[in-house]
Write an enzyme that holds these catalytic residues in place. Structure first.
Site, PDB file in Angstrom:
ATOM      1  N   GLU A   2     -21.953 -26.262   6.754  1.00  0.00           N
ATOM      2  CA  GLU A   2     -22.053 -25.006   7.507  1.00  0.00           C
ATOM      3  C   GLU A   2     -21.986 -23.771   6.601  1.00  0.00           C
ATOM      4  O   GLU A   2     -22.837 -22.874   6.722  1.00  0.00           O
ATOM      5  CB  GLU A   2     -20.986 -24.950   8.598  1.00  0.00           C
ATOM      6  CG  GLU A   2     -21.107 -26.063   9.632  1.00  0.00           C
ATOM      7  CD  GLU A   2     -20.356 -27.337   9.266  1.00  0.00           C
ATOM      8  OE1 GLU A   2     -20.124 -28.150  10.174  1.00  0.00           O
ATOM      9  OE2 GLU A   2     -19.981 -27.529   8.080  1.00  0.00           O
TER      10      GLU A   2
ATOM     11  N   CYS B  97     -15.373 -28.420  10.823  1.00  0.00           N
ATOM     12  CA  CYS B  97     -13.927 -28.436  10.570  1.00  0.00           C
ATOM     13  C   CYS B  97     -13.343 -27.061  10.902  1.00  0.00           C
ATOM     14  O   CYS B  97     -14.077 -26.098  11.166  1.00  0.00           O
ATOM     15  CB  CYS B  97     -13.653 -28.822   9.116  1.00  0.00           C
ATOM     16  SG  CYS B  97     -14.089 -27.549   7.907  1.00  0.00           S
TER      17      CYS B  97
ATOM     18  N   CYS C 264     -18.617 -27.428   2.639  1.00  0.00           N
ATOM     19  CA  CYS C 264     -19.231 -28.077   3.797  1.00  0.00           C
ATOM     20  C   CYS C 264     -20.661 -27.595   4.020  1.00  0.00           C
ATOM     21  O   CYS C 264     -21.094 -26.593   3.444  1.00  0.00           O
ATOM     22  CB  CYS C 264     -18.396 -27.800   5.037  1.00  0.00           C
ATOM     23  SG  CYS C 264     -16.702 -28.421   4.955  1.00  0.00           S
TER      24      CYS C 264
ATOM     25  N   ASN D 263     -23.473 -30.539   2.814  1.00  0.00           N
ATOM     26  CA  ASN D 263     -22.210 -30.498   2.089  1.00  0.00           C
ATOM     27  C   ASN D 263     -22.451 -30.855   0.625  1.00  0.00           C
ATOM     28  O   ASN D 263     -23.335 -31.655   0.292  1.00  0.00           O
ATOM     29  CB  ASN D 263     -21.147 -31.400   2.739  1.00  0.00           C
ATOM     30  CG  ASN D 263     -21.543 -32.846   2.877  1.00  0.00           C
ATOM     31  OD1 ASN D 263     -22.693 -33.183   3.140  1.00  0.00           O
ATOM     32  ND2 ASN D 263     -20.574 -33.732   2.728  1.00  0.00           N
ATOM     33  N   ILE D 264     -21.667 -30.224  -0.239  1.00  0.00           N
ATOM     34  CA  ILE D 264     -21.822 -30.410  -1.682  1.00  0.00           C
ATOM     35  C   ILE D 264     -20.429 -30.583  -2.272  1.00  0.00           C
ATOM     36  O   ILE D 264     -19.635 -29.644  -2.291  1.00  0.00           O
ATOM     37  CB  ILE D 264     -22.536 -29.204  -2.325  1.00  0.00           C
ATOM     38  CG1 ILE D 264     -23.901 -28.992  -1.663  1.00  0.00           C
ATOM     39  CG2 ILE D 264     -22.688 -29.420  -3.834  1.00  0.00           C
ATOM     40  CD1 ILE D 264     -24.568 -27.688  -2.017  1.00  0.00           C
TER      41      ILE D 264
END
Length: 130
Positions: A54, A85, A52, A41-42
């Site tokens: 993913e 999420c 996120c 995640n960034i």
């Protein structure tokens, strides 16, 4: 799931940029080409406008030339089992099938496995996304 997918997800945690949430997440995808694509995640100052782990891994996969997710592993530093999420579930579904396994991991390995159908039973469907 082979151990290398878990290790790639765990290794991605080191690259997380989560100064606002303090919640680092790593993800790793095995694509149809057999290669593993990882992401973290960034976040940015206009929180929550970061992204996120993913989608970061999905972006790596697409830029690497692959198109299908065969399996995916997710790990969070501060939560023993961190499912993707809702938005990430739909993003994963775009490149996966209903049967694609999603592995939820802690620092020692896989703790729970779901299929995409279990995580997102009513995913938007088009002729592009199965």
């Amino acid at each position: 799931m082979s151990h290398d997918l878990f290790e790639a997800a765990r290794g991605a945690l080191a690259f997380a940029h989560a100064p606002y949430s303090g919640f680092p997440v790593g993800a790793a995808i095995r694509a149809e080409d057999g290669r593993i694509y990882a992401g973290a995640n960034i976040e940015n100052i206009s929180f929550p406008q970061g992204w996120c782990a993913e989608p970061t891994a999905i972006s790596q996969m697409i830029m690497g030339g692959a198109k299908r997710i065969v399996e995916i592993a997710v790990i969070a530093e501060k939560l023993p089992l961190c499912p993707p999420c809702g938005g990430c579930r739909q993003k994963i579904a775009e490149f996966a099938t209903a049967a694609t396994p999603v592995y939820l991991c802690d620092e020692t390995g896989v703790k729970k496995t779901f299929t995409m159908a279990e995580l997102l039973p009513c995913a938007f469907q088009t002729e592009l996304a199965r």
